[in-house]
Motif scaffolding. Sequence first.
Motif, short mmCIF file in Angstrom:
data_model
loop_
_atom_site.label_atom_id
_atom_site.label_comp_id
_atom_site.label_asym_id
_atom_site.label_seq_id
_atom_site.Cartn_x
_atom_site.Cartn_y
_atom_site.Cartn_z
N GLU A 27 12.88 -14.86 3.82
CA GLU A 27 12.56 -14.05 4.98
C GLU A 27 11.57 -12.95 4.57
N MET A 28 10.70 -12.56 5.51
CA MET A 28 9.68 -11.58 5.19
C MET A 28 10.27 -10.26 4.70
N GLU A 29 11.32 -9.79 5.38
CA GLU A 29 11.92 -8.52 4.98
C GLU A 29 12.47 -8.59 3.55
N TYR A 55 10.99 2.50 3.18
CA TYR A 55 10.55 1.89 4.43
C TYR A 55 9.10 1.45 4.31
N MET A 56 8.85 0.16 4.55
CA MET A 56 7.51 -0.41 4.48
C MET A 56 7.09 -0.84 5.89
N ASP A 57 6.01 -0.29 6.38
CA ASP A 57 5.52 -0.58 7.73
C ASP A 57 4.44 -1.67 7.65
N TYR A 88 1.70 -4.24 3.70
CA TYR A 88 2.71 -3.29 4.17
C TYR A 88 2.39 -1.92 3.58
N MET A 89 2.64 -0.86 4.36
CA MET A 89 2.28 0.49 3.93
C MET A 89 3.50 1.38 3.88
N VAL A 131 0.87 -1.18 0.00
CA VAL A 131 0.00 0.00 0.00
C VAL A 131 0.91 1.22 0.00
N ILE A 132 0.98 1.91 -1.12
CA ILE A 132 1.91 3.03 -1.27
C ILE A 132 1.13 4.32 -1.52
N PHE A 133 1.22 5.22 -0.57
CA PHE A 133 0.54 6.52 -0.66
C PHE A 133 1.52 7.61 -1.05
N SER A 134 0.99 8.61 -1.78
CA SER A 134 1.75 9.82 -2.05
C SER A 134 0.76 10.98 -2.17
#
Length: 220
Positions: free
Chosen positions: A47-49, A66-68, A89-90, A10-13
């Motif tokens: 691995e997830m990361e 950076y993905m939260d 991930y956001m 989920v990428i916002f701008s």
Amino acid sequence: MQTHFTIDCVIFSFDEGQLKILLAERNEYPYKEWWALPGYFVNKYEEMEDAVSRILLEMTGLKDIYMDQLAAFAGVKRHPEGRILTVAYMALVQMEEVKNKIAPTSDYMRQLKWFPVSELPELAFDHRDIITLSLERLKKSVTYSTAPYELLPTKFTLTQLQQVYESILNKKLDKRNFRKKINNLGYLKELNEYQKGVSYRAAKLYSFDKRKFHKQFSQD
């Protein structure tokens, strides 16, 4: 080898006075030619990361963002092929930093496009639910996080800052009250610079003092 769970990004701008989200047009079934969040399966021994970084790069062309982690979604009916869990991930990005880097490197996606969050198309899977939760998270964090400033250019106007808040909160704010409150917070730096290349009266530019912000919140 693949596992039976995926990662969705989920990428916002913020652009043209609107909060926007990056969507991908799918190029495979199910939901071929539907718009969806960029995402794909996690490999069995990954691995997830590492999976987040790989999928972000393959689906969007972006890296070092950076993905939260937002939440896991595991509804039985969320995928036509049965229960396939996804972890969302956001990220918040500055449009000027990423607009020329956006390009899918995978054949799973036909194209990428920024959509205003108020004008979303019909979406695949349960991606509208994921976006709704993301917006709720963003709304709750707006008063105590750096989120509004992560969406803006390094130098911005007070009008742009107000538009970001209004987009996140989904409501209009009184101009005078907003500016008074923001200035009283103490972590905006007024610059001796003005907008350039605009057809209207150029507004003064400001920057965000992250050190003052963190110092203030560490004392509260």
